[in-house]
Design an enzyme around this catalytic site. Structure first.
Site, PDB file in Angstrom:
ATOM      1  NE  ARG A 196       7.937   2.017   0.156  1.00 26.54           N
ATOM      2  CZ  ARG A 196       8.334   3.488  -0.032  1.00 26.54           C
ATOM      3  NH1 ARG A 196       9.658   3.766   0.338  1.00 26.54           N
ATOM      4  NH2 ARG A 196       7.612   4.530  -0.016  1.00 26.54           N
TER       5      ARG A 196
ATOM      6  CE  LYS B 170       7.135   2.089  -3.610  1.00 22.15           C
ATOM      7  NZ  LYS B 170       5.697   1.986  -3.574  1.00 22.15           N
TER       8      LYS B 170
ATOM      9  CG  HIS C 156       3.667  -2.628   3.716  1.00 23.91           C
ATOM     10  ND1 HIS C 156       4.602  -2.668   3.172  1.00 23.91           N
ATOM     11  CD2 HIS C 156       2.906  -1.640   3.288  1.00 23.91           C
ATOM     12  CE1 HIS C 156       4.927  -1.507   2.305  1.00 23.91           C
ATOM     13  NE2 HIS C 156       3.636  -0.863   2.592  1.00 23.91           N
TER      14      HIS C 156
ATOM     15  NE  ARG D 221       5.747   1.932   4.124  1.00 20.95           N
ATOM     16  CZ  ARG D 221       6.614   2.939   3.805  1.00 20.95           C
ATOM     17  NH1 ARG D 221       7.710   2.713   4.454  1.00 20.95           N
ATOM     18  NH2 ARG D 221       6.621   3.727   3.059  1.00 20.95           N
TER      19      ARG D 221
ATOM     20  CG  HIS E 264       4.356   7.981   2.232  1.00 19.19           C
ATOM     21  ND1 HIS E 264       3.575   7.767   3.327  1.00 19.19           N
ATOM     22  CD2 HIS E 264       4.387   6.476   1.914  1.00 19.19           C
ATOM     23  CE1 HIS E 264       3.043   6.630   3.749  1.00 19.19           C
ATOM     24  NE2 HIS E 264       3.773   5.629   2.714  1.00 19.19           N
TER      25      HIS E 264
ATOM     26  CE1 TYR F  77       0.194   3.508   7.808  1.00 19.88           C
ATOM     27  CE2 TYR F  77       1.188   5.234   6.442  1.00 19.88           C
ATOM     28  CZ  TYR F  77       1.052   3.820   6.499  1.00 19.88           C
ATOM     29  OH  TYR F  77       1.704   3.002   5.703  1.00 19.88           O
TER      30      TYR F  77
END
Length: 331
Positions: free
Chosen positions: A183, A207, A277, A280, A303, A312
């Protein structure tokens, strides 16, 4: 870090707790009890849940809007907020033209806030339990084809060929984003010592302050090595251990990184995709196209849920379908 040359590892900076300004911004417009509740919730997000400064600011914006609307409807404390007020607020947001994704996020912010208030004993019932928001638009992310991705990095390499430090930095940035799928916030937070050139891996703080290790390939390693050789030309007292630097020597910000990628994408001339993104999404899709398993891609991207990564696979199927329709004689 096993970096090229004699450069010594720089000390890693500990991430600071996310800052917020709930009381400062809201004290003049909200009852002090409401402003204090918001400030306490934001502090909870930052210190107990480990949310990033960017995430905390998003919650602050969403909840400031909701609380101001509730005050306008006659609520002066949390217990005075009811479901009808929340629905009116969300309706006004929709009428102002906000996207479904933004409305869904704002409703989620309110639900999290009111659930916290109930746990803390600040309200006797949660009025947001039945607060519904429009479902997010389901659309596949923009993805570059292999040929486009190759032209993207070739364009960045051409710009860096004359040795301008900023262009050399931009090449390293584009190569790294495409190589790792990190990210933009994770890229901006990278320190020099997060790179291990012997193993060709990078330590990423994602995150929730969760750390993971991601690999990168030889082209990205070469671009990063070249950037580190000229990094000192942009460095200043404000640089610290930051890997990527802005023109004035400070840590490169997320907005600056987005500008770099947007310029590179516009130069392609045959895509409407924009933003980091895109790289990404492209990295994830190309990995799956090449045979990588879903769990590995989940780990690479950081994730929390495999369901997020599965998006994806749909991208890959759609690309396969488009290729079939355009090339099979009986399609």
């Amino acid at each position: 870090m096993s970096a090229p040359g004699p450069q010594q590892p720089l000390p890693r900076e500990q991430p600071e707790p996310a800052r917020h300004s709930g009381e400062l911004q809201l004290g003049s417009t909200l009852d002090p009890a409401l402003a204090r509740a918001l400030s306490d919730f934001l502090r909870y997000l930052a210190l107990e849940r480990g949310r990033s400064a960017h995430t905390v600011r998003a919650y602050e914006s969403d909840l400031s809007s909701m609380l101001a609307s509730a005050v306008g409807d006659g609520a002066w404390d949390l217990s005075g907020i009811d479901l009808a007020m929340l629905r009116r607020w969300l309706g006004r947001q929709s009428d102002s033209g906000l996207s479904r994704a933004t409305l869904a996020r704002r409703a989620s912010s309110v639900r999290a806030f009111m659930a916290w208030a109930l746990r803390e004993g600040r309200v006797e019932a949660d009025p947001a339990l039945r607060l519904a928001a429009p479902k997010r638009d389901k659309h596949l992310p923009a993805v570059l084809h292999r040929e486009q991705a190759e032209r993207l990095v070739e364009g960045a390499a051409g710009a860096a060929s004359e040795g301008d430090p900023v262009a050399v930095r931009d090449l390293a940035l584009v190569e790294f984003l495409y190589a790792t799928g990190v990210r933009v916030g994770e890229l901006a937070g990278l320190d020099v010592d997060d790179l291990d050139f012997e193993r060709r891996t990078a330590r990423i703080l994602g995150k929730g302050n969760k750390e993971r290790t991601v690999p990168f390939g030889e082209p990205a390693a070469a671009a990063l090595t070249r950037w580190l050789a000229v990094r000192h030309t942009l460095a200043s007292a404000a640089s610290g251990p930051a890997l990527f630097l802005g023109r004035r020597g400070g840590r490169l910000g997320q907005r600056q990184a987005r500008d770099v990628v947007d310029r590179a994408l516009r130069a392609l001339g045959d895509t409407s995709a924009s933003g980091p993104h895109t790289l990404r999404h492209t990295a994830a899709t190309h990995l799956l196209d090449g045979g990588a398993d879903l769990r590995s891609v989940q780990e690479l991207l950081g994730h929390a849920s495999l369901a997020t990564t599965q998006l994806y696979t749909h991208v890959s199927v759609e690309r396969l379908r488009a290729s079939y329709l355009s090339s099979h004689p009986r399609a």
